[in-house]
Design a protein around this motif. Structure first.
Motif, PDB file in Angstrom:
ATOM      1  N   VAL A  78      14.929 -22.359  81.362  1.00 25.50           N
ATOM      2  CA  VAL A  78      14.684 -22.621  79.940  1.00 25.50           C
ATOM      3  C   VAL A  78      15.986 -23.163  79.381  1.00 25.50           C
ATOM      4  O   VAL A  78      17.026 -22.515  79.463  1.00 25.50           O
ATOM      5  N   GLU A  79      15.933 -24.361  78.859  1.00 25.06           N
ATOM      6  CA  GLU A  79      17.119 -25.048  78.346  1.00 25.06           C
ATOM      7  C   GLU A  79      16.848 -25.557  76.940  1.00 25.06           C
ATOM      8  O   GLU A  79      15.705 -25.575  76.492  1.00 25.06           O
ATOM      9  N   ASP A  80      17.916 -26.011  76.282  1.00 27.54           N
ATOM     10  CA  ASP A  80      17.744 -26.552  74.931  1.00 27.54           C
ATOM     11  C   ASP A  80      18.356 -27.936  74.757  1.00 27.54           C
ATOM     12  O   ASP A  80      18.368 -28.459  73.657  1.00 27.54           O
ATOM     13  N   SER A  81      18.842 -28.535  75.853  1.00 29.48           N
ATOM     14  CA  SER A  81      19.503 -29.839  75.711  1.00 29.48           C
ATOM     15  C   SER A  81      19.246 -30.727  76.923  1.00 29.48           C
ATOM     16  O   SER A  81      18.860 -30.255  77.996  1.00 29.48           O
ATOM     17  N   LYS A  82      19.511 -32.003  76.740  1.00 32.01           N
ATOM     18  CA  LYS A  82      19.389 -32.994  77.815  1.00 32.01           C
ATOM     19  C   LYS A  82      20.365 -32.680  78.946  1.00 32.01           C
ATOM     20  O   LYS A  82      20.023 -32.809  80.120  1.00 32.01           O
ATOM     21  N   THR A 108      16.583 -27.676  69.818  1.00 31.08           N
ATOM     22  CA  THR A 108      17.171 -27.198  68.570  1.00 31.08           C
ATOM     23  C   THR A 108      17.175 -28.350  67.573  1.00 31.08           C
ATOM     24  O   THR A 108      16.838 -29.490  67.916  1.00 31.08           O
ATOM     25  N   ASP A 109      17.599 -28.079  66.351  1.00 30.75           N
ATOM     26  CA  ASP A 109      17.707 -29.149  65.357  1.00 30.75           C
ATOM     27  C   ASP A 109      18.619 -30.263  65.853  1.00 30.75           C
ATOM     28  O   ASP A 109      18.354 -31.441  65.622  1.00 30.75           O
ATOM     29  N   SER A 110      19.678 -29.882  66.554  1.00 29.63           N
ATOM     30  CA  SER A 110      20.644 -30.889  67.002  1.00 29.63           C
ATOM     31  C   SER A 110      20.239 -31.590  68.299  1.00 29.63           C
ATOM     32  O   SER A 110      20.808 -32.619  68.646  1.00 29.63           O
ATOM     33  N   THR A 111      19.248 -31.056  69.042  1.00 27.14           N
ATOM     34  CA  THR A 111      18.855 -31.697  70.300  1.00 27.14           C
ATOM     35  C   THR A 111      17.442 -32.275  70.283  1.00 27.14           C
ATOM     36  O   THR A 111      17.034 -32.914  71.253  1.00 27.14           O
ATOM     37  N   GLN A 112      16.703 -32.087  69.206  1.00 23.43           N
ATOM     38  CA  GLN A 112      15.294 -32.482  69.214  1.00 23.43           C
ATOM     39  C   GLN A 112      15.064 -33.968  69.454  1.00 23.43           C
ATOM     40  O   GLN A 112      14.009 -34.358  69.947  1.00 23.43           O
ATOM     41  N   GLY A 113      16.032 -34.815  69.177  1.00 23.81           N
ATOM     42  CA  GLY A 113      15.860 -36.247  69.394  1.00 23.81           C
ATOM     43  C   GLY A 113      16.271 -36.716  70.780  1.00 23.81           C
ATOM     44  O   GLY A 113      16.161 -37.899  71.096  1.00 23.81           O
ATOM     45  N   GLN A 114      16.716 -35.816  71.639  1.00 21.32           N
ATOM     46  CA  GLN A 114      17.156 -36.195  72.976  1.00 21.32           C
ATOM     47  C   GLN A 114      15.962 -36.531  73.876  1.00 21.32           C
ATOM     48  O   GLN A 114      14.842 -36.108  73.617  1.00 21.32           O
ATOM     49  N   ASP A 115      16.249 -37.285  74.925  1.00 24.44           N
ATOM     50  CA  ASP A 115      15.219 -37.692  75.877  1.00 24.44           C
ATOM     51  C   ASP A 115      15.018 -36.575  76.902  1.00 24.44           C
ATOM     52  O   ASP A 115      15.896 -36.324  77.724  1.00 24.44           O
ATOM     53  N   PHE A 116      13.872 -35.912  76.844  1.00 23.72           N
ATOM     54  CA  PHE A 116      13.598 -34.798  77.739  1.00 23.72           C
ATOM     55  C   PHE A 116      12.622 -35.166  78.853  1.00 23.72           C
ATOM     56  O   PHE A 116      11.877 -34.323  79.351  1.00 23.72           O
ATOM     57  N   THR A 117      12.661 -36.429  79.262  1.00 27.19           N
ATOM     58  CA  THR A 117      11.819 -36.879  80.360  1.00 27.19           C
ATOM     59  C   THR A 117      12.109 -36.039  81.604  1.00 27.19           C
ATOM     60  O   THR A 117      13.267 -35.838  81.967  1.00 27.19           O
ATOM     61  N   GLN A 175       7.743 -28.864  79.976  1.00 26.58           N
ATOM     62  CA  GLN A 175       7.197 -28.660  78.637  1.00 26.58           C
ATOM     63  C   GLN A 175       8.345 -28.782  77.650  1.00 26.58           C
ATOM     64  O   GLN A 175       9.472 -28.369  77.938  1.00 26.58           O
ATOM     65  N   VAL A 176       8.085 -29.353  76.484  1.00 26.74           N
ATOM     66  CA  VAL A 176       9.075 -29.487  75.418  1.00 26.74           C
ATOM     67  C   VAL A 176       8.477 -28.871  74.166  1.00 26.74           C
ATOM     68  O   VAL A 176       7.454 -29.337  73.661  1.00 26.74           O
ATOM     69  N   VAL A 177       9.121 -27.794  73.682  1.00 30.73           N
ATOM     70  CA  VAL A 177       8.584 -27.045  72.542  1.00 30.73           C
ATOM     71  C   VAL A 177       9.714 -26.689  71.575  1.00 30.73           C
ATOM     72  O   VAL A 177      10.885 -26.665  71.953  1.00 30.73           O
TER      73      VAL A 177
END
Length: 151
Positions: A96-100, A118-127, A131-133
């Motif tokens: 379980v991670e929160d960043s690219k 998080t608010d600061s990572t939500q726009g990162q590319d999580f390809t 699951q991204v939640v």
């Protein structure tokens, strides 16, 4: 020091769902649990103790922090070391991670990764993430670990 004071004072809340997910994982005898953080031991100790409590922390099978590895995420070293110490193949691990950066480390270690942005990572590319939640209340261990024959 200001950050640690903020954490220890209780003014910072644990992200939604994390404690419940940890409690569920720790209660399952078929799973092993690890914490892998790039933070230094000095910085992480107060945060982890405040967020999870000493009793929970004592139940983890492995805790690896930035001081324990020579290369930081996105290098997979911390996850590879956790897998080795747990005695579990990377393919049977879930992160379980929160960043690219964390996602890249987990994928490079051949582990499945679930993102709670998080608010600061939500726009990162999580390809590549399973699951991204927005937070851990959306994660279910029963979905993350359908087969636990090796755990």
């Amino acid at each position: 020091e200001i950050y640690l004071d903020f954490i220890v004072s209780g003014r910072c809340n644990v992200r939604p769902g994390i404690v419940a997910l940890v409690d569920e994982a720790l209660a399952r005898p078929d799973l092993k649990s690890a914490i892998c953080s790039a933070a230094t031991r000095a910085a992480a100790a107060a945060v982890l103790k405040t967020a999870l409590g000493e009793e929970r922390l004592a139940q983890f099978d492995v805790i690896l922090l930035g001081d324990d590895v020579s290369r930081k995420k996105p290098d997979p070293l911390i996850y590879n070391l956790a897998s080795e110490r747990l005695g579990i193949s990377p393919q049977n691990c879930a992160v379980v991670e929160d960043s690219k950066i964390g996602l890249d480390a987990a994928l490079a270690a051949n582990m499945r990764c679930y993102i709670t942005y998080t608010d600061s990572t939500q726009g990162q590319d999580f390809t590549g993430a399973e699951q991204v939640v927005p937070d851990a209340t959306h994660l279910m261990l029963s979905e993350m670990f359908r087969s636990t024959s090796e755990q």
